[in-house]
Each structure stands twice: as structure tokens, then as C-alpha cells.
Design a protein around this motif. Structure first.
Motif, PDB file in Angstrom:
ATOM      1  N   SER A 166     -28.414  -6.061  28.628  1.00 40.03           N
ATOM      2  CA  SER A 166     -28.101  -4.432  28.198  1.00 40.03           C
ATOM      3  C   SER A 166     -27.375  -3.854  29.744  1.00 40.03           C
ATOM      4  O   SER A 166     -26.169  -3.540  29.809  1.00 40.03           O
ATOM      5  CB  SER A 166     -29.165  -3.263  28.028  1.00 40.03           C
ATOM      6  OG  SER A 166     -29.000  -2.158  28.022  1.00 40.03           O
ATOM      7  N   PHE A 172     -29.139  -0.933  23.794  1.00 41.12           N
ATOM      8  CA  PHE A 172     -28.022  -2.157  23.759  1.00 41.12           C
ATOM      9  C   PHE A 172     -27.141  -1.718  22.816  1.00 41.12           C
ATOM     10  O   PHE A 172     -26.046  -2.317  23.278  1.00 41.12           O
ATOM     11  CB  PHE A 172     -28.723  -3.125  24.227  1.00 41.12           C
ATOM     12  CG  PHE A 172     -28.057  -4.659  24.492  1.00 41.12           C
ATOM     13  CD1 PHE A 172     -26.533  -4.398  24.615  1.00 41.12           C
ATOM     14  CD2 PHE A 172     -28.299  -5.466  24.113  1.00 41.12           C
ATOM     15  CE1 PHE A 172     -25.948  -4.887  25.317  1.00 41.12           C
ATOM     16  CE2 PHE A 172     -27.895  -6.641  24.718  1.00 41.12           C
ATOM     17  CZ  PHE A 172     -26.660  -6.751  24.401  1.00 41.12           C
ATOM     18  N   ASN A 226     -24.900   1.194  23.266  1.00 41.45           N
ATOM     19  CA  ASN A 226     -23.437   0.793  23.756  1.00 41.45           C
ATOM     20  C   ASN A 226     -23.170  -0.681  23.288  1.00 41.45           C
ATOM     21  O   ASN A 226     -21.236   0.179  23.812  1.00 41.45           O
ATOM     22  CB  ASN A 226     -24.157  -0.033  25.373  1.00 41.45           C
ATOM     23  CG  ASN A 226     -25.617   0.508  26.839  1.00 41.45           C
ATOM     24  OD1 ASN A 226     -24.692   1.866  26.222  1.00 41.45           O
ATOM     25  ND2 ASN A 226     -26.343   0.574  27.047  1.00 41.45           N
TER      26      ASN A 226
END
Length: 406
Positions: free
Chosen positions: A264, A335, A338
Motif C-alpha cells: 500500500s 489498500f 486506494n
């Protein structure tokens, strides 16, 4: 008390009595003299090993740690070229670093000798002794966890170049950088020691907690690419696979948390990294959602848990498991959000066509991401409406709070 527990307690008392006996007769001073003068590898190994056993007991550990001369000799053992001696030295250091009363003493000692950095990096980058690599990794992990300042010094060590160029007739010394050394050790222990791999993944995670550490990973394209490729391969082909039972997540939760955390952190600098491929987004989404699905299974409490409720130790273990699962969930959701933010219509269409994305997977993702990542889901639904309006409408019906805002 069962027979095994009684046997362990008796054995521990005998060992402690022996350790106290050795201390009473100044064995640490004798061992210090041997270590300072002897060139015999096995004798040095034995001396450090006995001191390591003695240090397992708090009062003896404090006594050994407070002896400045002995501490200096033991730290110098990290320069040894004999793997068994290095293993015993690392074991002793880890024991001392794990004692809160004396941990800071050993951190300061290690800081006083910058060459220890080169010695440890050399071991991580060149040794094939898995036991040694694991123990050295545990020492580094503990040091970084205890002292961020030391971690920063070690991160910057590999960046600093010698002021004077090497002479023509002199042997050029290698410049060790912490991240490639950690990666090399991780590759070495990967197949033989899962616990060791967990340790090295946690070291990488600790590095990403500071800006200098993230830069040490991503600033050099080769290092960033090597880190990404190793970790992407782990989640794609090794951890939490589709044919694994959901309960496997209990065994892999800590290492997965570290791996996803580092991935991440690299992904966050995606625009600058040419080695991050758009086609890898779908496998990552698939991996993250599978983890979240398995997590739901692991967090289900058994209906009949009367026996476990009477056992304080088991309750403590369950609480610890839940804590680590929560950390993994938080990292996975961040993560995943994103990745959702950069998904294109083309990627979503491809994922639906190939089966890597589906209503079931979206439902799992939404359930875990909401309400904390509502804006991300709302933006994603706008893209999904253009790709598959029926699916988008179905998801909005399943999550009414979204329909009111889209």
C-alpha cells in the motif's frame, strides 16, 4: 497441573539454579576473558551460548547487561565470521533486548559501533544459514521497534558515500543499503521458515512508518521493483489462495498485514513508479477481497463456547487473534480503497468479464469499506453505472445509504 507442566517447571528451576551457580562463581568474567582472547570458534560459541542461557533469567540478564566490559565484548562478537557464534550472539542480544529493564542499554551499545550495521547487512545479504538469518532478523526487527532513531540512522547509512575515493591498490568496501539486504534475507528464508519471512516483512513494514524508509524503498527503481515483485508474488501465489481453507488466515494474519502495508505504501506513490502495472490491480483486488471474506469466517464465534469461557488463557489468545485480525482488516480496507480510486471503466469491464470482479465480491468490499470510505464507493459506483448499470443498481439496493447520495 499436568505432568508436562510439572516437568517443565522442575527443569526450569534446575536450569535457573545452574545459572545462579555460574554467576556466583563469576562465570561471566571467565567467559569474557575467553571471548576476548580465544580464536577457537567452538569455544567462543559455547561461551556465548551459556551466557545466552543465563540471560533468560531477569536478574542475571540485568547483571550481565550492567557489565560494560562484558557488553562491549559481546557486541564485538557480531563481527565474528563463524555462523554458530553469530547465531548464539544474536540469540543473546535478542534475549536482552526483550527485557525492558536493559533494552535501552543494548540499543545504545549497538549505536556506539556503526560497523555493526555493515556486519548485520553482510549477514542478511550473503548468508545461506536460515537459522542465523531468522535470528538476525529478529534482532533487527526488535531494534527498529524499540528505537526509531537507530532505524533512521541505518536507513541513511547506505545513502552516505565515502568522502575520499578508494586508492587504486586498496580493496573497495561494499556500500550496504538496508532494503536490498532485507529483501535478500527474505528470499532466502521464504521457503524454509515462514516465521522468518514474517519477521522480515515486519522489518519492511517498520521502514515504511518513516518517510526516509519509504524513500529507501521507492526512490531507487530497482529496489522498489524488487520489493513490489516479491510482495506481489507472495499475495498472488502463496498467501490466502482460493483453494486454501478460510482458517488459514489465522496463521497468515500478521505477515499479510505487513505485506499489504508495504504494498500500500508503494502503491501510494504509483504515479512515480513505472513498474506498477495497471493489470496487477485486479489480482490485488481479488486477493484483498478474499482476505476480507475469510476474515468474516474467522471472526464467527462458535455457538458452544462454554469451555473456552472458563479458560482465561484461551480467552486471552482469542482477544489477541481478534486484535491482529482487526489490524489486517484496517490495512486491507485502506489498500483496497486506494485501488478503487484509480480503477478505470476498462479495468472494471475486464474484471467482470474474467470473473475477478462480481456482485458477491463488490458486496463484500462495500460491506467492509462502508461507512469510512463512502466517497470512494460513491465515485466507483458512477464508473460501474457506465459499465454495468444493472449490477450498479443491484448494489445500490443492497446498500441504501449509497443510493441516497449517488
Amino acid at each position: 497441573m499436568c505432568l508436562n507442566e510439572l516437568t517443565f517447571l522442575v527443569a526450569r528451576k534446575i536450569i535457573k539454579d545452574v545459572a545462579l551457580f555460574l554467576q556466583e562463581f563469576n562465570a561471566p568474567d571467565i567467559f569474557m576473558g575467553v571471548l576476548a582472547k580465544s580464536k577457537c570458534p567452538r569455544l567462543r560459541e559455547i561461551c556465548v551460548g551459556i551466557l545466552g542461557n543465563m540471560a533468560c533469567f531477569q536478574e542475571i540478564c540485568v547483571s550481565i547487561s550492567s557489565d560494560k566490559n562484558l557488553g562491549q565484548v559481546l557486541v564485538h562478537c557480531l563481527y565474528d565470521s563463524d555462523p554458530p557464534t553469530l547465531l548464539e550472539t544474536s540469540r543473546l542480544l535478542l534475549t536482552c533486548l526483550s527485557q525492558t529493564e536493559v533494552a535501552s542499554v543494548w540499543v545504545e551499545r549497538i549505536r556506539e559501533y556503526p560497523a555493526i550495521y555493515d556486519s548485520i547487512c553482510f549477514i542478511m545479504s550473503s548468508s545461506t544459514n536460515v537459522d542465523l538469518l531468522v535470528k538476525v532478523g529478529e534482532v533487527v526487527d526488535k531494534l527498529f521497534d524499540l528505537d526509531e532513531k537507530l532505524m533512521l540512522e541505518w536507513i541513511r547509512n547506505g545513502v552516505v558515500q565515502p568522502l575520499d575515493p578508494p586508492q587504486e591498490d586498496s580493496e573497495e568496501q561494499p556500500v550496504f543499503k538496508i532494503v536490498p539486504c532485507v529483501l535478500e534475507a527474505a528470499k532466502q528464508v521464504r521457503s524454509e521458515n515462514p516465521e522468518g519471512l514474517d519477521v522480515y516483512m515486519h522489518i519492511l513494514q517498520l521502514l515504511t512508518t518513516v518517510d526516509d524508509g519509504i524513500q529507501a524503498i521507492v526512490q531507487c527503481p530497482d529496489t522498489g521493483k524488487d520489493t513490489w515483485n516479491l510482495l506481489f508474488d507472495l499475495v498472488s501465489h502463496e498467501f490466502c489462495q482460493s483453494d486454501d481453507p478460510p482458517i488459514i488466515l489465522q496463521e497468515q494474519k500478521t505477515v499479510l498485514a505487513s505485506v499489504y502495508s508495504v504494498l500500500s505504501a508503494i502503491y501510494a506513490s504509483r504515479a512515480e513508479q513505472e513498474y506498477l502495472k495497471i493489470e496487477e490491480d485486479l489480482p490485488l483486488i481479488d486477493s484483498l477481497i478474499r482476505v476480507l471474506q475469510n476474515m468474516e469466517h474467522c471472526q464467527k464465534k462458535p455457538e458452544n463456547s462454554a469451555d473456552s469461557n472458563t479458560d482465561e488463557t484461551k480467552n486471552s489468545d482469542l482477544t489477541q487473534d481478534d486484535f491482529h485480525l482487526k489490524i489486517l482488516k484496517d490495512i486491507s480496507c485502506e489498500f483496497l480503497s486506494n485501488i478503487f480510486q484509480v480503477l478505470t471503466k476498462e479495468t472494471v469491464a475486464q474484471g467482470l468479464k474474467e470473473g475477478q470482479l462480481s456482485k458477491e465480491k463488490f458486496s463484500c468490499a462495500f460491506q467492509n469499506l462502508l461507512p469510512f470510505y463512502s466517497p470512494v464507493i460513491e465515485d466507483f459506483l458512477r464508473i460501474l453505472h457506465e459499465v454495468d448499470k444493472t449490477l450498479a443498481d443491484d448494489l445500490e439496493k443492497s446498500f441504501p445509504s449509497l443510493k441516497a447520495q449517488t
